[in-house]
Design a protein around this motif. Structure first.
Motif, PDB file in Angstrom:
ATOM      1  N   TYR A  95       3.980   1.992  -0.759  1.00 55.67           N
ATOM      2  CA  TYR A  95       5.425   1.814  -2.185  1.00 55.67           C
ATOM      3  C   TYR A  95       4.826   1.153  -3.369  1.00 55.67           C
ATOM      4  O   TYR A  95       5.433   1.206  -4.641  1.00 55.67           O
ATOM      5  N   PRO A 144       0.866   0.325  -4.486  1.00 59.68           N
ATOM      6  CA  PRO A 144      -0.262   0.087  -4.503  1.00 59.68           C
ATOM      7  C   PRO A 144      -1.380  -0.392  -5.675  1.00 59.68           C
ATOM      8  O   PRO A 144      -2.301  -0.679  -6.112  1.00 59.68           O
ATOM      9  N   GLU A 145      -0.137  -0.360  -6.711  1.00 60.74           N
ATOM     10  CA  GLU A 145      -1.074  -0.851  -7.926  1.00 60.74           C
ATOM     11  C   GLU A 145      -0.908  -2.669  -7.840  1.00 60.74           C
ATOM     12  O   GLU A 145      -2.007  -3.242  -9.170  1.00 60.74           O
ATOM     13  N   ARG A 168       1.079  -1.135  -0.036  1.00 60.52           N
ATOM     14  CA  ARG A 168       0.269   0.136  -0.059  1.00 60.52           C
ATOM     15  C   ARG A 168       0.819   1.412   0.080  1.00 60.52           C
ATOM     16  O   ARG A 168       0.098   1.851  -0.713  1.00 60.52           O
TER      17      ARG A 168
END
Lengths: 486, 486
Positions: free
Chosen positions: B249, B251-252, B247
């Motif tokens: 570093y 988040p994709e 989340r």
């Protein structure tokens, strides 16, 4: 000899002598530092405000002085222009604008508090004319207050939150409202007794055990050990001018040539991480190119080197620019017909790459395969005449057929066209401006706000003008108030 | 009570008593840790190799056991199959595969040393049949050695470096060569006297001043203080299973549901950063979906929800998958004609979203505007029949017309289709495996390799099968040797 490093705090026990003492030390005198200083001083704290340059300003003074404000039914300017703006819609837009990097707690808090923040700005002396300027503008060319400054009315945002204009610009004739905005805040800070020290560069933080208790500033060519009994606030901006940091954390920006800012070197991020803070979303950056000017150009169509469209061009100019950077290759094209062509801005560095009496001729001049760009434009025009964009949901009045010959393709080259940029990643902070460590706990005595943090403008694809100054001013205040509380 | 944290080293002075002593302590017993252990032991060091699980393996044992090797004229397998492979071409490919995140020094070193590394692997007992298996394979289904495992023969890579197959797979019948690879390395490490301690989890590093001098391991439910006189090597893998780190570093990856690894929790990255190391390119991740199977599907065409193609589908399946994730919306489609359709793999979770006797019918079933997908396919087929792909330069023999009705569109949905992924960002290290701090200096006594570092597979869009194990095994060795040197 004591080692001074951005990356490693000095132990308080090793401080040879305290050169200065204050309750709250703030590093960086842009809008963030100014707002932190005002709040800390108003809370009764002694405040020392340090600035590396010879005067206030930072990147804030280079901005348009535009602040993203809404919610709670709408500001005076929004309501006078007939726009209601609910807190729910405002929060939903802020979260959509933050994309995968959104900090929901910051979005929710700011959506609730933005109107009060607007009142606070006015109370500090920031003037607003209070009127609404329709249309799409990067900044007002007059002294208008309210403009559309993001992707509010464009897909998919308009389907997520009811649109409203939220860019609130200081009353100031023409572009460049950032300088007068900082001037107002500076006057207020000084009136409250904030001590400003310019030509002062941060060298290291000072820690006593787990708590930050001061900062070492380079002043008059020697280190000054500054004791801050209640806390240190970092307000130093991003790292757009630090090529080494960009290479390590945000290498996509190495393709671009025009960082915006006041030599923003990322020093606050380094200080914060060195003291135990976490840096998040460091790969995110804002970029834009002034392709919407002269104004008819705003109705152009973008294609990549395959002749494909890739965005609804009615969204924020920076979102279009950021999506352009995602396309394969090193350039994209802005397509215009004679009804929408004007000489592009000199500063934009956009060159004419192809012209023709038909889109087929333009396509050939660009060296694209027959049936690529021309088919894209035929499809686009057919639907634009019906007021539709089945591909990207671009909407009227920006949606316009481009069918009046001759036609032109302007080249936006990532290396040579003016793509300004700044970084969005930085220290992780709480809504109170506490610097949060990798263990999820606050670093005692250390606070931060603005572009040395990851805040409201967390995601390059979702940026809107005014989001960064909203974040700087509001969360700068939060950090200042929290620091003053010790 | 001494506080033990991944984020903060324990001071050596606070260690109550040393429970264990060694020259080199290695944390993590995948391929990286095994190779580091072998080299350290061969250099004469006492080695303790800790593993959180109950046995060796880590993510390496879940892999295909494929190692990316080339350069120096080519390996035995490459040369026997008629492929020369220059060090220059190999290095150029590695750099292109690293994209904006490439570590040129690592690429150059590995390109020079890969053949010697291959010999070393054989000397440890890793068997290679030595033959070449033509075609495109995720892993060989038999015990073949050499396969095309990346984007070497596809644009733009084939124009940057002369293509050669470089995926070298351990002789092992069928998929899953990773387990036997680690078994061979484990046998070798044990034969050299490496002491293995399983069910041992790292809790904190131990520092004496600026130097890492040990590690605290949780063994039998209590902390063990392990002194490492020459150094500690982190070989703990990435953070695909740490949702909190993702989340912050990366988040994709929250859009994807299938992390690969052995509970890789990013603990080594946290330990390294807490000790002063730098973590870089943390947003990068590898992802893939097994869309090339059954084999005829490899000749399909991908479109996004606008009906546009976005990639030359003859490149590495993971590159196609990663580019799919860049498309707007939550899904892409794989288009096939009856000549290339077979029942998709159950595990892939790709569903049939549309069928038709014409591409127009498929387009309508997908709810796309008339003249989008159908025009894309008409253009594609017209040129594929001529052996050309003017848009993306897809090449024969993968380039094939899809014109035999009926037609089908398989949906690849980012949330529900099997997109496996792991993270690529991590500690910054020198070519010798030293952990590098934000100040650019090595953290004394601390070394790292594999997926807790940013290495050869630095960029998600450029991944090739075998790059990670090449990085793990080669730079694992480098770290072990360097640590043993003290």
């Amino acid at each position: 000899m004591i080692e001074l490093s951005l990356h490693r705090p000095v132990a308080a026990a090793d401080v040879p002598a305290w050169d200065m003492e204050t309750d709250v030390a703030i590093v960086g005198f842009g809008a963030t530092g100014a707002c932190a200083a005002i709040e800390a001083a108003q809370a009764g704290a002694r405040v020392l405000l340090f600035e590396r340059g010879s005067g206030s300003g930072g990147a804030s003074a280079l901005s348009g002085g535009e602040i993203y404000i809404g919610g709670s039914g709408g500001t005076d300017a929004q309501r006078a222009a007939g726009f209601e703006d609910s807190t729910e819609d405002f929060a939903a837009y802020l979260k959509a604008a933050g994309g995968p990097c959104a900090d929901d707690a910051k979005c929710d808090l700011y959506a609730r508090e933005a109107l009060a923040h607007y009142d606070w700005l006015k109370a500090q002396g920031v003037p607003y004319r209070g009127n609404y300027l329709p249309g799409k503008h990067i900044e007002p060319t007059d002294d208008s207050t309210l403009i559309w400054s993001g992707s509010e009315a464009a897909a998919p945002f308009c389907d997520i939150a009811k649109p409203a204009p939220r860019g609130h610009v200081i009353a100031h004739m023409g572009w460049g409202g950032g300088r007068p905005l900082v001037d107002v805040l500076e006057r207020r800070a000084r009136a409250l007794g904030v001590q400003v020290v310019t030509d002062a560069r941060a060298l290291a933080l000072i820690k006593d055990g787990e708590r930050v208790v001061g900062v070492v500033m380079r002043i008059d060519n020697r280190p000054h050990f500054v004791r801050a009994t209640r806390g240190v606030v970092l307000a130093t901006g991003g790292f757009a001018f630090n090529e080494d940091m960009r290479r390590r954390y945000c290498p996509e920006t190495l393709r671009l040539s025009s960082p915006i800012g006041d030599q923003d070197d990322g020093s606050g991020i380094e200080l914060g991480v060195g003291a135990g803070g976490d840096a998040i979303h460091m790969e995110q950056y804002f970029t834009t190119c002034p392709w919407t000017m002269p104004e008819p150009q705003a109705k152009g169509v973008f294609v990549n080197q395959m002749g494909q469209r890739f965005i609804n061009e009615d969204c924020y100019h920076g979102r279009v620019s950021r999506c352009a950077l995602d396309q394969p290759g090193d350039r994209v094209y802005l397509l215009l017909d004679i009804a929408h062509f004007d000489q592009p801005l000199e500063m934009a560095g956009m060159s004419i790459a192809g012209t023709g009496e038909t889109w087929e001729e333009v396509e050939a001049e660009l060296g694209m395969a027959p049936g690529t760009l021309s088919a894209t434009m035929a499809f686009y025009n057919d639907h634009a005449r019906e007021g539709r964009d089945p591909l990207f949901d671009k909407r009227a009045p920006i949606l316009t057929p481009l069918d009046q010959a001759p036609f032109v393709a302007l080249e936006l080259n990532f290396a040579t066209t003016y793509f300004s940029f700044f970084t969005l990643g930085g220290l992780r902070t709480s809504t109170d401006g506490e610097v949060i460590g990798r263990d999820g706990k606050a670093v005692s005595g250390l606070f931060a706000a603005g572009r040395c943090t990851s805040g409201l403008p967390a995601w390059g694809h979702g940026y809107s003008s005014g989001l960064s100054l909203a974040d700087c001013t509001f969360f700068g205040r939060q950090a200042g108030r929290r620091a003053a509380a010790g």
